[in-house]
Design an enzyme around this catalytic site. Sequence first.
Site, PDB file in Angstrom:
ATOM      1  N   GLU A 131      -2.234   2.937   3.017  1.00 47.35           N
ATOM      2  CA  GLU A 131      -3.060   2.867   1.809  1.00 47.35           C
ATOM      3  C   GLU A 131      -2.307   3.400   0.593  1.00 47.35           C
ATOM      4  O   GLU A 131      -2.846   4.145  -0.208  1.00 47.35           O
ATOM      5  CB  GLU A 131      -4.388   3.589   2.044  1.00 47.35           C
ATOM      6  N   THR A 142      -2.299  -5.640   4.005  1.00 48.52           N
ATOM      7  CA  THR A 142      -0.833  -5.637   4.086  1.00 48.52           C
ATOM      8  C   THR A 142      -0.252  -6.818   4.865  1.00 48.52           C
ATOM      9  O   THR A 142      -0.857  -7.331   5.791  1.00 48.52           O
ATOM     10  CB  THR A 142      -0.333  -4.338   4.742  1.00 48.52           C
ATOM     11  N   GLY A 184      -5.549  -2.804  11.419  1.00 49.21           N
ATOM     12  CA  GLY A 184      -6.245  -1.995  12.421  1.00 49.21           C
ATOM     13  C   GLY A 184      -7.453  -2.727  12.955  1.00 49.21           C
ATOM     14  O   GLY A 184      -8.275  -3.203  12.188  1.00 49.21           O
TER      15      GLY A 184
END
Lengths: 708, 708
Positions: B456, B162, B201
Amino acid sequence: MADTDNQVSGFVDSTPAPNPRALLLAERAKGQFDPNKMHIFLEETAEKSRSFKRLVQQLDRDPILATGNKYYDLTKDQQRENTAVRIARLAQYIENDSQETWNQRVSLLSVLDPQTGTRIGVNLGLFLGCIRGNGTFEQLDYWAKKKETGQLKGLYGCFGMTELAHGSNVAGLETTATFDKETDEFIINTPHIGATKWWIGGAAHSATHCAVYARLIVDGKDYGVKTFVVPLRDADHNLMPGVTVGDIGAKMGRDGIDNGWIQFSSVRIPRFFMLQKFCQVSREGKVNLPPLEQLAYSALLGGRVSMVMDSFRWTARFATIALRFAIGRRQFKSASQADGTETQLLNYPLHQRRLIPFLAQAYVFSAGAWKLEHTIKSTLDTLDAAVAAGDMGKIMKSVNDMKSLFIDSAALKSTSTWLCADAIDQCRQACGGLGYSSYNGFGKGYADWVVQCTWEGDNSILAMSVGKPLIRAAVEVLKTGKKQKGSVAFLNEAKEWANDKLVFQTADELLEPKNTLKAIQVLMTRVALNGAEVLKENNGNFDAVGAPSLVLSKLNAHFYHLNEFYRRIETNEHKELNSHLILLGKLHAASFVFEKFGGDLLSNNIVPPAVLNEVVNKKLPELCKQIRPNVVAYTDSFMYSDTFINAPIARYDGNIYENYFDTVKKSNPPENTKAPYSAAFETALNRAALEVRERGDKSAAAAALLSK
Amino acid sequence: MADTDNQVSGFVDSTPAPNPRALLLAERAKGQFDPNKMHIFLEETAEKSRSFKRLVQQLDRDPILATGNKYYDLTKDQQRENTAVRIARLAQYIENDSQETWNQRVSLLSVLDPQTGTRIGVNLGLFLGCIRGNGTFEQLDYWAKKKETGQLKGLYGCFGMTELAHGSNVAGLETTATFDKETDEFIINTPHIGATKWWIGGAAHSATHCAVYARLIVDGKDYGVKTFVVPLRDADHNLMPGVTVGDIGAKMGRDGIDNGWIQFSSVRIPRFFMLQKFCQVSREGKVNLPPLEQLAYSALLGGRVSMVMDSFRWTARFATIALRFAIGRRQFKSASQADGTETQLLNYPLHQRRLIPFLAQAYVFSAGAWKLEHTIKSTLDTLDAAVAAGDMGKIMKSVNDMKSLFIDSAALKSTSTWLCADAIDQCRQACGGLGYSSYNGFGKGYADWVVQCTWEGDNSILAMSVGKPLIRAAVEVLKTGKKQKGSVAFLNEAKEWANDKLVFQTADELLEPKNTLKAIQVLMTRVALNGAEVLKENNGNFDAVGAPSLVLSKLNAHFYHLNEFYRRIETNEHKELNSHLILLGKLHAASFVFEKFGGDLLSNNIVPPAVLNEVVNKKLPELCKQIRPNVVAYTDSFMYSDTFINAPIARYDGNIYENYFDTVKKSNPPENTKAPYSAAFETALNRAALEVRERGDKSAAAAALLSK
């Protein structure tokens, strides 16, 4: 995209940088009405609109009161301190404010910093509200004025209603207040763990006094729950003897409030610390009971107004965030997008449908919130006057008005706070990942908000309390023809609708304001009558009609809001706004009433299936489309400053990415490239091989030595 | 209440203390089935059930891995460190675990400590998953095994998909990977702020490598988004040149994960760092494109399985909390309560209806989750085998299976995570105020959970991706009679149902398992056909059918779950459980399908209005009532230890009040009666009078001096 306005432009292997600002500005320029005039509608009067703007300016500029991105990074302990410092600052304002100004200030504060609002509200709203509702005029004067509590000075009160084992069931509280005739005192006692006062806002650190709900026991007889003022801390802020207080600790939200628990171990207070407007105990122990037990809970009515008002203001805030973002944000190429750029989120019909109803909700709620505020004020004033005059007839009349008010306010509190919670959640989801970032306000917002669905009456329990009188009234009308008054008066027409006659035949007809209102009333009537059947099958046990009660409560709230919203449009001074307002009313009805209660609508034959289908699949998207061009004007009309919005993806300038990136970097300086705990992590990553760490104990050599 | 079991008894002015423990124990003793056998159904096999219990024991006893009430009081920085320490501990386990054991360990870890689960999942699931899905076998072997990433050792990967301006639209990502023929390298670059990798992350503090999604540019031509392995940090954990990384900071939940942002400024990587299973660039810059672009996203499929599995496990956890509380908690005296005590919450029909459907949801989800796990594994294995054999025919067959899987998994991920979010929220509300206390897990649970609705693949976008092929297939069947395969095969019967013929005539009929499944399929068919009409009216623009697509996606997921749940019952070895399981299936269908889609059901003439009415108002409460006596057995069957539940109001011993009060006191010692900031607060409260602080400037004396 206008290149001149493009503040950032990549220069290596670059596609053009996004320019959300240009999109927002262009739409703002094309707004078809004046947000300043619309603001008057939302805040009810030109005077309140002006005062709103002055207060926002003060809040924006006061470095102690204005929140900012730092607000989202505070730990629990920092939040506690932060709210205390703000209260100290606000104490300086309250000394100069009129009551109206102060109320508006607190209402606005509750948008940008709800925990400070609540921490004050517990003292001024609940503690003093309890004294106002249950104490004599002298008692109120003593604690509010002579002791200066009303000025956030001297004393600080908390509200000791709920217990560990008793939340909603106030009548079942177990703390005792036993009259000791010898000393002319009450002995306040917590008999066991279940009766520990729990959730008491302000008890942990702030409160010097507590309005305690306890069972009045005189000569061994239990007179039910009454109210008492009990000092918790002395002038040195040390706990009184017999008072045990603790901090309830971390909560889902509102960590800035020092909720506590209290146990009383034979704490003695003078008899005149009992609040004795409606209930008195004489020196000899003679008890005079109030005309209606519910009068003791009138302190909670003010809270309900605030919660409906908050529902308006919070829906407005979060809808603005998600809508501004949806205007500036492009994602995917739509088939309809001619120029090859990606499509603005808000141009997708599904996205319109996800968000624009919440815009409608905010507007519609504003009308109902103001009406509820007026109604509660006038009802309580009338009651006070009747009490002052000692006029029992007028008191009983007020008690009846109060009953209506308990129904409407319970329906409004529960329905509005639920829908607002849903609005925050849906608006967050509509912002994708950026909605999950603390700095855009949704996380803390949601966590802070949802307690409104639970405190001062769990929403489901409140809703049940609405269904009961409605079902009962419907039965009375059908059986005895007894004329109904107040909130349930519409049921006088129950006979006409006790059938399965279709009520409306077309979608356009259904969405006409007066028809919408009629449809809701007929639906309520039929749901109540069905409920009455179920009740009969269950031998009058109201537990069996929980589900229809919930439906009735929600419909009742929508009726109240929409009825007032449409009435306000009729009497609106700025007629040019009305076409824009009506669209919102219709969208609210289509979305939150007709779509959401589609199953009830059809199984109660309010409209034929094809009409529901048309409302949901044609009218609803059409209304969204009609509202779409003015979304910036509608949201600007709330007149929330950037401090109020406190979400960099939704500032007035529309510069989504720059503002947000800037906030993230300020809050988390990227020059810190290693975490404080990095060494521990690196050590684990670079650990020796397993066989080395096992000292080779499982090696072939070891096996040869150790095996037989 | 059995006095012998009454651990606490008040002794002054005392009503008897509540004894929730006795209530829970009594109901546990009366359970009508064996929770150990039921656990085998829930975990699918006796072997997995056994292994589950072993792993729970290890987690419970490991002081680094077990969470507790302290977990709820950690600041963001403490959470970050905490997860890092746990990862280090888990790294010791992974070296000894089989793949199956490790997967189960992580699945369980995600219940009690989701942030640690995710922080590992990004590395092993997404980073390695991306290499597995897109890299050659040699590439996978190199990074996963030779460099030991798969053992949480040496390297630590993150997943760079992303971007700040691109979440769901992967095909629109703007990071570039430009092939430099001269040096045989790719130049990775972030052209502008919008292309900054966002939400990554592990990027902020942990990751040494990143699987970067970037546009492949060769000789000025854009080949679309491909995947590349890009080193972020060197062996000293220092950032590589050209790599700028920052911490994204505070989030709504999962603060233990170090999400970061990344900007690449002309970072060079060797050509062989491009993942080249399906797409290759030769030394000369010749590009070989993959057969299906979606293959590049297969890394996300594993995440979808986990999210459906998590939806089962989380619904189970929170339903257990609320249900155990509702058994021990009494509130209000019901008319039906003969003995004068207050009524157990769970004996109220409304409360049953609020909670018991979530019990059903957990059970039904368990079946679908296992099925999805098997299907994805076998599909990916088949694809891998086809690729290894270089068999293009088999690859294309796998690609088709993959398309079906994208539909089903998108529907399941979005629907299950939404419903689980709702379950957590409703269960919290059902616990009243105590649900808002951090120590009972709902606050962090909800905040941690809801990102599953966004990451997701935003749920709404995923749902739209389900509606599209369904509507398209329905049109094909009607127009051309083209035979449909896979997930949409049921639409081959579309002609039979392209009318408004009533499908079922009675409630009992509708709730029969096979009829329920048929009803859902017919409803989907009709919704798809209506959608096709709307599509036609909008010239084939799929944006116009967002709302029906959402409905289709949800129904598709319910069909998948229920179909598998009923299939599992049919093949269940422990037949004595089946009657108890069928009740749950019926309740799930009644509540989440028929009640929730009531409007669709009626407007599409699946049943007559009276039948819906009977299902919602009779059958649904009846099913709850039938399930009620075994609620303790049903919840015990999840076999969650107290460490897993981590909510003192819901421990296995049922001692609600003592456990909770004890937790609150341990976490917030009541001997600290003054806040650290008390002095500031007290000073404000005891401030001098306003006229003193204004130095008397507004006094009459001053006025006399200053006025003319």
